[in-house]
Design a protein around this motif. Structure first.
Motif, PDB file in Angstrom:
ATOM      1  N   ILE A 111       0.850  -1.209   0.000  1.00 36.89           N
ATOM      2  CA  ILE A 111       0.000   0.000   0.000  1.00 36.89           C
ATOM      3  C   ILE A 111       0.871   1.239   0.000  1.00 36.89           C
ATOM      4  O   ILE A 111       0.642   2.180  -0.766  1.00 36.89           O
ATOM      5  CB  ILE A 111      -0.966  -0.031   1.211  1.00 36.89           C
ATOM      6  CG1 ILE A 111      -1.984  -1.157   1.061  1.00 36.89           C
ATOM      7  CG2 ILE A 111      -1.653   1.320   1.379  1.00 36.89           C
ATOM      8  CD1 ILE A 111      -2.824  -1.423   2.305  1.00 36.89           C
ATOM      9  N   TYR A 112       1.884   1.261   0.832  1.00 33.96           N
ATOM     10  CA  TYR A 112       2.763   2.443   0.964  1.00 33.96           C
ATOM     11  C   TYR A 112       3.461   2.758  -0.356  1.00 33.96           C
ATOM     12  O   TYR A 112       3.566   3.914  -0.749  1.00 33.96           O
ATOM     13  CB  TYR A 112       3.792   2.188   2.063  1.00 33.96           C
ATOM     14  CG  TYR A 112       4.715   3.354   2.327  1.00 33.96           C
ATOM     15  CD1 TYR A 112       4.282   4.467   3.039  1.00 33.96           C
ATOM     16  CD2 TYR A 112       6.017   3.336   1.859  1.00 33.96           C
ATOM     17  CE1 TYR A 112       5.119   5.538   3.286  1.00 33.96           C
ATOM     18  CE2 TYR A 112       6.876   4.409   2.100  1.00 33.96           C
ATOM     19  CZ  TYR A 112       6.428   5.505   2.815  1.00 33.96           C
ATOM     20  OH  TYR A 112       7.262   6.560   3.059  1.00 33.96           O
ATOM     21  N   TYR A 113       3.939   1.739  -1.065  1.00 33.37           N
ATOM     22  CA  TYR A 113       4.675   1.947  -2.310  1.00 33.37           C
ATOM     23  C   TYR A 113       3.777   1.974  -3.544  1.00 33.37           C
ATOM     24  O   TYR A 113       4.246   2.062  -4.667  1.00 33.37           O
ATOM     25  CB  TYR A 113       5.759   0.876  -2.463  1.00 33.37           C
ATOM     26  CG  TYR A 113       6.865   1.030  -1.435  1.00 33.37           C
ATOM     27  CD1 TYR A 113       7.704   2.148  -1.446  1.00 33.37           C
ATOM     28  CD2 TYR A 113       7.059   0.086  -0.441  1.00 33.37           C
ATOM     29  CE1 TYR A 113       8.706   2.307  -0.503  1.00 33.37           C
ATOM     30  CE2 TYR A 113       8.057   0.232   0.513  1.00 33.37           C
ATOM     31  CZ  TYR A 113       8.885   1.341   0.477  1.00 33.37           C
ATOM     32  OH  TYR A 113       9.872   1.498   1.420  1.00 33.37           O
ATOM     33  N   GLY A 114       2.449   1.897  -3.353  1.00 32.50           N
ATOM     34  CA  GLY A 114       1.507   2.008  -4.456  1.00 32.50           C
ATOM     35  C   GLY A 114       1.311   0.732  -5.249  1.00 32.50           C
ATOM     36  O   GLY A 114       0.736   0.761  -6.336  1.00 32.50           O
ATOM     37  N   ASP A 115       1.769  -0.393  -4.750  1.00 30.28           N
ATOM     38  CA  ASP A 115       1.599  -1.665  -5.444  1.00 30.28           C
ATOM     39  C   ASP A 115       0.256  -2.319  -5.141  1.00 30.28           C
ATOM     40  O   ASP A 115      -0.076  -3.351  -5.733  1.00 30.28           O
ATOM     41  CB  ASP A 115       2.726  -2.641  -5.053  1.00 30.28           C
ATOM     42  CG  ASP A 115       4.097  -2.129  -5.480  1.00 30.28           C
ATOM     43  OD1 ASP A 115       4.163  -1.357  -6.465  1.00 30.28           O
ATOM     44  OD2 ASP A 115       5.091  -2.486  -4.816  1.00 30.28           O
ATOM     45  N   SER A 116      -0.484  -1.750  -4.215  1.00 31.88           N
ATOM     46  CA  SER A 116      -1.791  -2.274  -3.845  1.00 31.88           C
ATOM     47  C   SER A 116      -2.701  -1.082  -3.547  1.00 31.88           C
ATOM     48  O   SER A 116      -2.214   0.011  -3.232  1.00 31.88           O
ATOM     49  CB  SER A 116      -1.655  -3.181  -2.607  1.00 31.88           C
ATOM     50  OG  SER A 116      -2.888  -3.787  -2.303  1.00 31.88           O
ATOM     51  N   GLU A 117      -4.011  -1.294  -3.665  1.00 33.80           N
ATOM     52  CA  GLU A 117      -4.949  -0.201  -3.420  1.00 33.80           C
ATOM     53  C   GLU A 117      -4.840   0.316  -1.980  1.00 33.80           C
ATOM     54  O   GLU A 117      -4.571  -0.438  -1.052  1.00 33.80           O
ATOM     55  CB  GLU A 117      -6.383  -0.674  -3.683  1.00 33.80           C
ATOM     56  CG  GLU A 117      -6.868  -1.720  -2.694  1.00 33.80           C
ATOM     57  CD  GLU A 117      -8.286  -2.183  -2.930  1.00 33.80           C
ATOM     58  OE1 GLU A 117      -9.208  -1.563  -2.386  1.00 33.80           O
ATOM     59  OE2 GLU A 117      -8.428  -3.186  -3.656  1.00 33.80           O
ATOM     60  N   SER A 118      -5.039   1.603  -1.819  1.00 36.72           N
ATOM     61  CA  SER A 118      -4.988   2.220  -0.492  1.00 36.72           C
ATOM     62  C   SER A 118      -6.259   1.864   0.269  1.00 36.72           C
ATOM     63  O   SER A 118      -7.368   2.080  -0.223  1.00 36.72           O
ATOM     64  CB  SER A 118      -4.863   3.739  -0.635  1.00 36.72           C
ATOM     65  OG  SER A 118      -4.816   4.335   0.629  1.00 36.72           O
TER      66      SER A 118
END
Length: 150
Positions: A111-118
């Motif tokens: 989530i933090y690195y944008g690889d998964s939805e927030s």
């Protein structure tokens, strides 16, 4: 046998007999005692009027004991309120966030690195995983995870 007047953290008073004071202490510490009115297991001895001559020294001692008991009741009451707030927080987290279990650190990174939805997540981490997340600048928190029956 010893006769005690007892009080729960909701100020309900009742009486009970014990073999000795050590038995009372043991039962109170283990949660074996419960209030007949509300079921609370936060039980303490209530002040009793012993048969003694009242002197100024005795009155002072009784006043100090009553103040101490009042402080204990306040602490127990605050603890009960805090417990209910923590249970409420747990329920809100469970209703509004995804339980990712032991994958918490990996999912927080994604989530933090944008690889998964927030999204809101919760789960389990080791102290080392929490420290590594902190070192990466990923903010996470730890709360006591109380159950309704604890």
């Amino acid at each position: 046998m010893i006769h005690y007047r007892l009080r729960c953290n909701a100020d309900h008073e009742f009486e009970a007999w014990f073999q000795n004071s050590a038995v009372f202490e043991q039962h109170a510490e283990c949660g074996f005692l419960s209030c007949p009115d509300c079921g609370s297991s936060n039980i303490m001895r209530a002040p009793m009027a012993p048969a003694m001559h009242t002197t100024e020294e005795n009155r002072t001692m009784i006043k100090k004991e009553n103040q101490s008991l009042q402080q204990q009741r306040q602490v127990l009451s605050q603890a009960a309120i805090l417990k209910q707030q923590l249970i409420g927080l747990r329920r809100k987290i469970e209703q509004n966030c995804d339980n990712v279990g032991e994958r918490f650190a990996d999912e927080a990174r994604k989530i933090y690195y944008g690889d998964s939805e927030s999204r809101g997540i919760y789960g389990d981490t080791t102290p080392q995983e929490r420290e590594a997340l902190f070192d990466e600048g990923i903010e996470v928190g730890t709360i006591p995870w109380l159950r309704d029956d604890s």
